[in-house]
Scaffold this motif. Structure first.
Motif, short mmCIF file in Angstrom:
data_model
loop_
_atom_site.label_atom_id
_atom_site.label_comp_id
_atom_site.label_asym_id
_atom_site.label_seq_id
_atom_site.Cartn_x
_atom_site.Cartn_y
_atom_site.Cartn_z
N GLN A 90 21.65 11.41 47.84
CA GLN A 90 23.11 11.97 48.44
C GLN A 90 24.11 12.34 47.45
O GLN A 90 24.79 11.72 46.73
N GLN A 92 27.54 14.01 47.04
CA GLN A 92 28.78 14.18 47.78
C GLN A 92 29.81 14.69 47.11
O GLN A 92 30.02 14.35 45.68
N GLU C 112 33.68 12.92 51.60
CA GLU C 112 32.48 12.46 51.52
C GLU C 112 32.38 11.06 50.52
O GLU C 112 31.62 10.16 50.94
N TYR C 121 27.58 13.11 54.13
CA TYR C 121 27.12 13.68 52.64
C TYR C 121 26.97 15.08 52.74
O TYR C 121 27.05 15.52 53.96
N ASN C 128 28.55 19.71 55.32
CA ASN C 128 29.22 18.47 55.25
C ASN C 128 28.70 17.66 56.51
O ASN C 128 29.26 17.70 57.55
#
Lengths: 177, 460, 285
Positions: A90, A92, C112, C121, C128
């Motif tokens: 992930q 982010q 996020e 994420y 998004n």
């Protein structure tokens, strides 16, 4: 079969008396090797006990140090591994998958948590707690009396008793266990 | 206080476990009712959704979060009073640190409720924990909320252990004097403590080590709570000075809470001989100093926003003072900035009940402070189209009041079961003061002797 | 195992443009000159994405769920700067500005990293993503979004849906329950099927520009909305971004006076993937 222990348990009204008694026992011990072990029971902490009873080997702080370092390492591994072990790795917020600055926060907390827990474990180990109460324990000790427990060989009991008696005890008990 | 007999210390404190004033039971009953009301409100909100709490967009966070910050903040002073004063060897902490630590523990337990009832899906809240699972899904350690979870877990564990370890010798005293279920409880909890020298030496070392951990821990916990705001990009949350500002505010409201509980316990459990005016005086002076630190940081924050001239932040600041939430902000300034100056007067400091009411005013001020940290920046956020003003509704207010009931109830039950004044440390204090005064006497006598000698020499 | 993988890929996991080599980055451009504020895009979004219609009362209390909304702004009359804002709205003859606002699919999305359970994420095609199943509803993302385009299910709105109406729900889209956050997905279900169709037709990693329309784009009567792949040099949206000199990774655009492109709150450095074209007005009229 376990050898029987012979104990003398003397109660004093005052810390000064107890200190005198311990000093006398030490002298006796030098002369005759009569005393195997002395333990002092007190209602409050007397920082002087180390001077009169000798040094206590309790390296609790070493446990603390190693616990704390383990905590730092473990929490770093947890955070870094957890960040990239997701089935969707992930990213982010435009940040790397394993971001170091925020790991520091968790590492800080991990250090303290493990440090505290290992300190407590060391406390249990070196203070001998938890343990069963001995039968001859005098509840008055938790109020305002001081007690001395001396482990002696049976042949020296009378000498030691005499030494304890000299310092004005409230009571002396003889215990075998 | 130096002349209290040790046996009397035992008797007085143990008596507090048996026979508090009748008002004690009234307070417990009131608190229990409040908790029941809170449970009802939460059940309603759980079933019908968070909208019933009147939060909306953009007010995604409101009272639950400000209460969380308030309660976490309150927990800090117990640690301050206990750990820092222990490390600096200030012995006036000894009669009051036990209840301050209990306050720490129970306010953390109260604070921990709020992030839970604040969640949209309470039933899934265990997803925040890092546990291995077959889907290899982990919580997100980038989130300040996870730092919160880590910090609070650590803080709750450590302060509970600190409280417990410090209480073991006292539990042994209770064990030696109790009967029935209490005897069983104290026997189990005192771990067979007999006051042996081995135990005392290990105890002292452990206690100091734990204190060394607790001081940086307490500072980090509220800094992390501040990061919930400072790490976001909402104008007037995104402020660098938030962590120290939060820590100062935490100590401030916590010290005020200590004063409140000081007076309450002193009355309910008849501790007049232990919680003396001198100790109150010192606590209040400490509170005053912290209040000034907090004020400095608060005004510094306003100044920094004003001089930065950031469009969004400045707008929020202006809205705070003249906008819909202005009564809250002005109320905060009145209660937390103006009111503490009463503590500068000795006459006021020595009046227990005056301090009781003043400490409540200070806490109200700090509660309003938390509200004005959370709500006004959301009300005038970056996007003007979404600007909206929302006041917390019945459900949020009920749960807020219930949290006070919950805290007071837990705290009083603790004081009823465990000795809220540390017996062995008061004994130590008495012992050391007696030695010190006898040493003084000896010195006086030898001084007189010297003088007599000198005069004799002079006469000759 | 996780540790081994971590050590092997350390440098890649530490790089911040993790998806630099991916073939897609979905982006949009909205021409405010063309927008009439009719609200067709909003309606289309409701229909496409199973958004609950909350009714007047909930709308008034701020619980509405429009992923796409038309923001209406009134200009202050330029010749009279002393006039205050309340009065300024009393100039309807000048008309309002309309700004369709939905999730900007920021590349540096502030929403996020703050999610405690990693429910949101960044996907490889620069969306998004919001994982409804994982969301626990801490609402931190909603606070941290400067556009306030994240919508929270404060109630179980679908309980109130009268009987035959559940038949009109889009089967490709989840119906969300109470307590979770949701937001514009750039019609991710359409993106998914377009990608699948391209793959079936043998175009690997290439969705033909114009074959993929979002619901709002499809229904816009003035064609103000353009959607496409920003990594495709020939796509309409990419050419639009270029001709208006709006670039990714730049929050202070250095451009000529006659171009109208901008991204909302560029100075916050969140890297939105939506470009707006400023409205040009005749202030003398």
């Amino acid at each position: 079969m376990r050898k029987k222990k012979h104990l003398l348990f003397a109660t004093y009204a005052d810390f000064d008396n107890a200190r005198d008694a311990v000093t006398e026992l030490k002298v006796l011990d030098l002369k005759e090797m009569a005393v195997e072990h002395i333990e002092l029971y007190s209602p409050i902490e007397h920082p002087e006990v180390e001077e009169i009873l000798g040094h206590f080997h309790q390296p609790i702080q070493r446990f603390t140090l190693f616990g704390a370092l383990t905590g730092t390492l473990c929490s770093f591994l947890l955070v870094a591994a957890a960040a990239q072990s997701m089935f969707t790795v992930q990213p982010q917020g435009g940040k790397p998958v394993i971001p170091l600055p925020m790991d520091i926060v968790i590492m800080y907390e991990g250090t303290i948590l493990f440090g505290v827990l290992s300190t407590l474990a060391a406390f249990m180990i070196y203070s001998g707690l938890p343990r069963r109460m001995t039968k001859h324990y005098n509840p008055k000790v938790s109020e305002d009396h001081i007690a001395i427990e001396v482990e002696v060989k049976p042949e020296h009991i009378e000498h030691v008793r005499q030494a304890l008696q000299n310092c004005g005890p409230l009571e002396i008990r003889e215990v075998t266990e | 206080m130096k002349d209290i007999e040790w046996a009397k210390i035992n008797k007085d404190v143990l008596a507090s476990l048996e026979s508090p004033r009748p008002l004690f039971w009234v307070v417990i009953a009131v608190c229990f009712t409040l908790v029941l009301a809170g449970v009802a409100a939460e059940a309603y909100q759980y079933n019908y959704g968070l909208g019933t709490a009147l939060m909306n967009r953009p007010h995604y966070w409101q009272l639950y979060i400000s209460n969380f910050v308030f309660w976490i903040g309150m927990s800090h002073s117990g640690t301050l009073l206990s750990a820092i004063l222990l490390l600096t060897k200030a012995d006036w902490r000894k009669p009051i640190y036990r209840f301050a630590e209990a306050m720490t523990l129970f306010s953390i337990l109260t604070a921990a409720i709020f992030p839970v009832i604040h969640l949209g899906r309470v039933w899934d809240m265990y997803w925040v924990l890092p546990y291995p699972n077959e889907r290899t899904i982990w919580p997100n350690f980038r989130s300040p909320l996870l730092w919160d979870a880590a910090a609070i877990t650590t803080y709750a564990t450590s302060s509970a252990l600190f409280l417990y370890v410090g209480m073991i010798p006292d539990l042994a005293i209770c064990r030696d004097n109790a009967k029935g279920w209490r005897k069983k409880l104290y026997t189990a909890m005192s771990l067979g403590w007999m006051g042996r020298a081995t135990e005392w030496v290990a105890f002292r070392k452990t206690y100091v080590l734990l204190a060394c951990f607790l001081v940086p821990l307490a500072v980090s916990v509220h800094s992390i709570v501040a990061s919930d705001f400072a790490m976001s990009m909402v104008p007037d949350w995104h402020i660098t000075s938030f962590p120290p500002y939060f820590v100062a505010g935490a100590l401030y409201s916590g010290c005020a809470a200590i004063i409140t509980l000081f007076v309450m316990l002193r009355y309910l459990f008849r501790f007049e001989a232990y919680m003396t005016t001198e100790i109150m005086d010192k606590t209040v002076k400490l509170t005053f100093a912290i209040a000034m630190v907090w004020n400095f940081l608060n005004l510094g924050e306003y100044a920094a926003i004003w001089y930065s001239n950031d469009m969004f932040e400045k707008e929020v600041l202006i809205q705070k003072f003249i906008g819909p939430y202005a009564p809250v902000v002005w109320g905060m300034l009145l209660c937390a900035t103006v009111a503490p100056f009463a503590m500068a007067f000795e006459k006021f400091r020595h009046n227990m009940w005056a301090m009781f009411w003043l400490s409540l005013v200070l806490q109200l001020g700090m509660w309003l402070e938390r509200f004005q940290i959370v709500s006004p920046p959301l009300a005038s956020n970056h996007m003007p189209w979404t600007w909206a003003v929302v006041w917390p509704g019945t459900i949020q207010m009920t749960l807020t009041v219930a949290s006070f009931g919950w805290f007071t109830m837990l705290f009083l039950i603790f004081c009823k079961i465990f000795p809220s004044v540390s017996m062995y440390e008061v004994k130590e204090m008495v012992f050391h003061r007696r030695i010190a005064s006898s040493r003084d006497e000896m010195e006086d006598i030898s001084k007189i002797k010297d003088e007599v000698m000198q005069t004799e020499v002079g006469l000759k | 195992m996780a540790l081994k993988r971590m050590l092997e890929n350390w440098s890649r996991l530490r790089q911040h443009d993790y998806y630099a080599d991916e073939p897609y980055m979905w982006g949009m451009s909205i021409d405010l000159n063309k927008c009439t504020g009719c609200g067709a895009c909003v309606t289309a979004c409701y229909a496409e994405n199973n958004l609950p219609v909350v009714g007047k009362e909930h709308c008034g209390s701020g619980h509405s769920m429009h992923w796409m909304r038309i923001e209406r702004f009134w200009t202050e009359p330029e010749d009279n700067p002393d006039v205050d804002i309340e009065e300024a709205t009393d100039h309807p003859e000048r008309g309002a500005h309309y700004l369709p606002m939905m999730c900007q699919q920021c590349n540096h999305a502030p929403c996020e990293p703050v999610c405690p359970v990693a429910a949101t994420y960044h996907t490889p095609d620069a969306l998004n993503a919001q994982v409804y199943n994982r969301c626990v509803g801490s609402r931190y993302c909603g606070n941290n979004c400067p556009f306030k385009v994240r919508y929270f299910n404060f109630f179980d709105f679908w309980n109130e849906l009268p009987h035959p109406l559940e038949m009109q729900l889009n089967p490709d889209v989840t119906v969300r329950s109470k307590g979770i956050m949701e937001k514009c997905t750039f019609c991710v279900q359409r993106i998914r099927s377009a990608k699948d169709a391209a793959e079936d037709a043998g175009h690997h990693d290439h969705v033909e520009d114009g074959t993929l329309l979002t619901a709002c784009q499809q229904s816009c009567p003035t064609q103000a909305i353009v959607f496409g792949n920003l990594k495709d040099e020939d796509s309409k949206v990419k050419r639009g971004w270029e001709s208006h000199q709006v670039e990714l990774e730049h929050f202070e655009q250095d451009k000529s006076e006659d171009v109208r492109g901008y991204r909302v709150f560029e100075e916050l450095n969140v890297e939105p993937c939506v470009m707006y074209l400023d409205r040009v007005r005749d202030t003398e009229a």
